[in-house]
Write an enzyme that holds these catalytic residues in place. Structure first.
Site, PDB file in Angstrom:
ATOM      1  CB  ALA A 140      61.293  67.379  64.196  1.00 44.26           C
TER       2      ALA A 140
ATOM      3  N   GLY B 204      66.597  65.619  65.928  1.00 45.61           N
ATOM      4  CA  GLY B 204      66.689  66.564  67.045  1.00 45.61           C
ATOM      5  C   GLY B 204      66.986  65.883  68.371  1.00 45.61           C
TER       6      GLY B 204
ATOM      7  CD  GLU C  18      69.826  68.560  65.119  1.00 42.13           C
ATOM      8  OE1 GLU C  18      68.598  68.332  65.037  1.00 42.13           O
ATOM      9  OE2 GLU C  18      70.394  69.446  64.479  1.00 42.13           O
TER      10      GLU C  18
ATOM     11  CD  GLU D 128      67.962  65.657  61.306  1.00 41.59           C
ATOM     12  OE1 GLU D 128      68.851  64.831  61.025  1.00 41.59           O
ATOM     13  OE2 GLU D 128      67.806  66.124  62.444  1.00 41.59           O
TER      14      GLU D 128
HETATM   15  N1  COA Z   1      57.351  62.467  65.531  1.00 37.38           N
HETATM   16  C1  COA Z   1      56.075  62.135  65.803  1.00 37.38           C
HETATM   17  N2  COA Z   1      55.691  60.863  66.092  1.00 37.38           N
HETATM   18  C2  COA Z   1      56.662  59.928  66.117  1.00 37.38           C
HETATM   19  C3  COA Z   1      58.005  60.217  65.837  1.00 37.38           C
HETATM   20  C4  COA Z   1      58.343  61.564  65.541  1.00 37.38           C
HETATM   21  N3  COA Z   1      59.598  61.948  65.289  1.00 37.38           N
HETATM   22  N4  COA Z   1      58.721  59.070  65.918  1.00 37.38           N
HETATM   23  C5  COA Z   1      57.843  58.109  66.247  1.00 37.38           C
HETATM   24  N5  COA Z   1      56.601  58.611  66.364  1.00 37.38           N
HETATM   25  C6  COA Z   1      55.364  57.908  66.676  1.00 37.38           C
HETATM   26  C7  COA Z   1      54.989  56.947  65.553  1.00 37.38           C
HETATM   27  O1  COA Z   1      54.334  57.629  64.500  1.00 37.38           O
HETATM   28  C8  COA Z   1      54.114  55.965  66.281  1.00 37.38           C
HETATM   29  O2  COA Z   1      52.817  56.487  66.474  1.00 37.38           O
HETATM   30  P1  COA Z   1      51.523  55.793  65.757  1.00 37.38           P
HETATM   31  O3  COA Z   1      51.549  54.373  66.217  1.00 37.38           O
HETATM   32  O4  COA Z   1      50.405  56.612  66.298  1.00 37.38           O
HETATM   33  O5  COA Z   1      51.746  55.962  64.304  1.00 37.38           O
HETATM   34  C9  COA Z   1      54.765  55.889  67.665  1.00 37.38           C
HETATM   35  O6  COA Z   1      55.571  57.057  67.793  1.00 37.38           O
HETATM   36  C10 COA Z   1      55.666  54.684  67.805  1.00 37.38           C
HETATM   37  O7  COA Z   1      56.594  54.675  66.748  1.00 37.38           O
HETATM   38  P2  COA Z   1      57.053  53.345  66.032  1.00 37.38           P
HETATM   39  O8  COA Z   1      57.827  53.738  64.814  1.00 37.38           O
HETATM   40  O9  COA Z   1      55.905  52.439  65.837  1.00 37.38           O
HETATM   41  O10 COA Z   1      58.002  52.731  67.164  1.00 37.38           O
HETATM   42  P3  COA Z   1      59.280  51.812  66.971  1.00 37.38           P
HETATM   43  O11 COA Z   1      59.661  51.377  68.354  1.00 37.38           O
HETATM   44  O12 COA Z   1      59.070  50.787  65.940  1.00 37.38           O
HETATM   45  O13 COA Z   1      60.433  52.795  66.410  1.00 37.38           O
HETATM   46  C11 COA Z   1      61.710  54.838  66.287  1.00 37.38           C
HETATM   47  C12 COA Z   1      60.894  53.894  67.186  1.00 37.38           C
HETATM   48  C13 COA Z   1      62.055  56.074  67.111  1.00 37.38           C
HETATM   49  C14 COA Z   1      63.016  54.126  65.847  1.00 37.38           C
HETATM   50  C15 COA Z   1      60.893  55.207  65.024  1.00 37.38           C
HETATM   51  O14 COA Z   1      59.625  55.669  65.453  1.00 37.38           O
HETATM   52  C16 COA Z   1      61.498  56.282  64.156  1.00 37.38           C
HETATM   53  O15 COA Z   1      62.434  56.017  63.400  1.00 37.38           O
HETATM   54  N6  COA Z   1      60.929  57.491  64.206  1.00 37.38           N
HETATM   55  C17 COA Z   1      61.310  58.590  63.335  1.00 37.38           C
HETATM   56  C18 COA Z   1      62.564  59.234  63.849  1.00 37.38           C
HETATM   57  C19 COA Z   1      63.104  60.267  62.897  1.00 37.38           C
HETATM   58  O16 COA Z   1      63.272  60.063  61.725  1.00 37.38           O
HETATM   59  N7  COA Z   1      63.409  61.436  63.467  1.00 37.38           N
HETATM   60  C20 COA Z   1      64.035  62.506  62.735  1.00 37.38           C
HETATM   61  C21 COA Z   1      63.141  63.639  62.621  1.00 37.38           C
HETATM   62  S1  COA Z   1      63.935  64.896  61.654  1.00 37.38           S
END
Ligand code: COA
Length: 261
Positions: free
Chosen positions: A66, A111, A114, A134
């Site tokens: 999401a 997601g 998913e 989640e």
């Molecule tokens: N929604 C919106 N923005 C997201 C996002 C999400 N699900 N996941 C990452 N981003 C954004 C970050 O906020 C960041 O933006 P910013 O620099 O403007 O704040 C950018 O993407 C890069 O993310 P970052 O975390 O710095 O990259 P990373 O390479 O260190 O890690 C992930 C990548 C995907 C492992 C990590 O971003 C993450 O764990 N995201 C959340 C995933 C999550 O919990 N999803 C479940 C949703 S229910």
């Protein structure tokens, strides 16, 4: 690529769907989900397509789930509507008459995983991270994850992974049976995925569709009904020109040339 952050193009007989919101790790915005549904209808109308591959742009994320920034500004009703749209707009991956494959080029979280679970096949890059985190964000998987992971792995592992908000490495996901294969190298990942899928494209198109329909049907049928479905699916092959071509090619010791008829 459209403004919605997802687009598709045909490469030979493959429909390649690419999530492209690198600044948000290819997260599922409302606009992306809506466009994804349209893409499903466009692909369904293209008779040349014999395999759908879904992947993410770049090598960091397949899809981070999401869009948590968009979600922060949404009302409860907005979220309810979005949950429903996951089913209507993403669900075509699961019912597509041709096989669907998630090429997991990086993180597949929430997601994102998913979305991959809707596909018939999941191939991961070696650095991919997979999980349904989640509950650590105060919610539960809302795009089918509780149901599809439980069906795929059984209740015991699904509870373990979802309640512990586990993040798995690609080899861990392979051992558990969440992905079909982990490719050895991150470079040229998509190319390797296409090579893996090559036997699907070399098979007789009607037989591939029939086999897919029969195997998918096993999940919701008892054995007796399942065997009836198998016979029905076989019938489509029995009447095909490609079956006769296969028999002729075998006796002539050559490769069959299938026409999908
Ligand atoms: N929604 C919106 N923005 C997201 C996002 C999400 N699900 N996941 C990452 N981003 C954004 C970050 O906020 C960041 O933006 P910013 O620099 O403007 O704040 C950018 O993407 C890069 O993310 P970052 O975390 O710095 O990259 P990373 O390479 O260190 O890690 C992930 C990548 C995907 C492992 C990590 O971003 C993450 O764990 N995201 C959340 C995933 C999550 O919990 N999803 C479940 C949703 S229910």
């Amino acid at each position: 690529m459209s403004d919605a952050g997802v687009g598709w193009r045909r490469r030979g007989s493959i429909a390649l769907v690419t999530l492209e919101r690198p600044e948000r790790m290819n997260a599922l915005s409302r606009a992306l989900v809506t466009r994804f549904g349209e893409i499903g209808r466009e692909i369904a109308a293209d008779a040349e397509v014999r395999l759908v591959i879904v992947t993410g742009s770049g090598d960091k994320a397949f899809c981070a789930g999401a869009d948590l920034k968009e979600r922060a500004a949404m009302s409860q009703d907005d979220v309810r509507a979005l949950l429903l749209s996951y089913e209507t707009e993403l669900g075509w991956l699961e019912t597509s008459p041709v096989p669907t494959l998630a090429a997991i080029n990086g993180a597949a979280l929430g997601g994102g995983l998913e979305l991959a679970l809707l596909c018939d096949f999941r191939i991961a890059a070696p650095h991919a991270v997979l999980g349904l985190p989640e509950t650590s964000l105060g919610v539960i998987p809302g795009a089918g994850g509780t149901q599809r992971l439980a069906k795929l792995l059984g209740e015991m592992r699904a509870k373990e992974l979802i309640l512990r908000a586990a993040r798995l490495t690609a080899p861990e996901a392979l051992i558990l049976g969440i992905v079909n294969q982990v490719m050895p190298k991150s470079e040229d990942f998509l190319h390797e995925v296409m090579a893996w899928a090559d036997p699907i494209l070399s098979g007789a198109p009607l037989a591939i569709r029939a086999a897919l329909r029969a195997v998918r049907g096993a999940a919701t049928r008892d054995l007796h009904e399942g065997l009836a479905l198998e016979r029905e699916a076989y019938e489509a092959c029995l009447q095909s020109e490609d079956r006769l071509e296969a028999l002729a090619a075998f006796s002539e010791k050559r490769k069959p040339v299938y026409r999908g008829r």
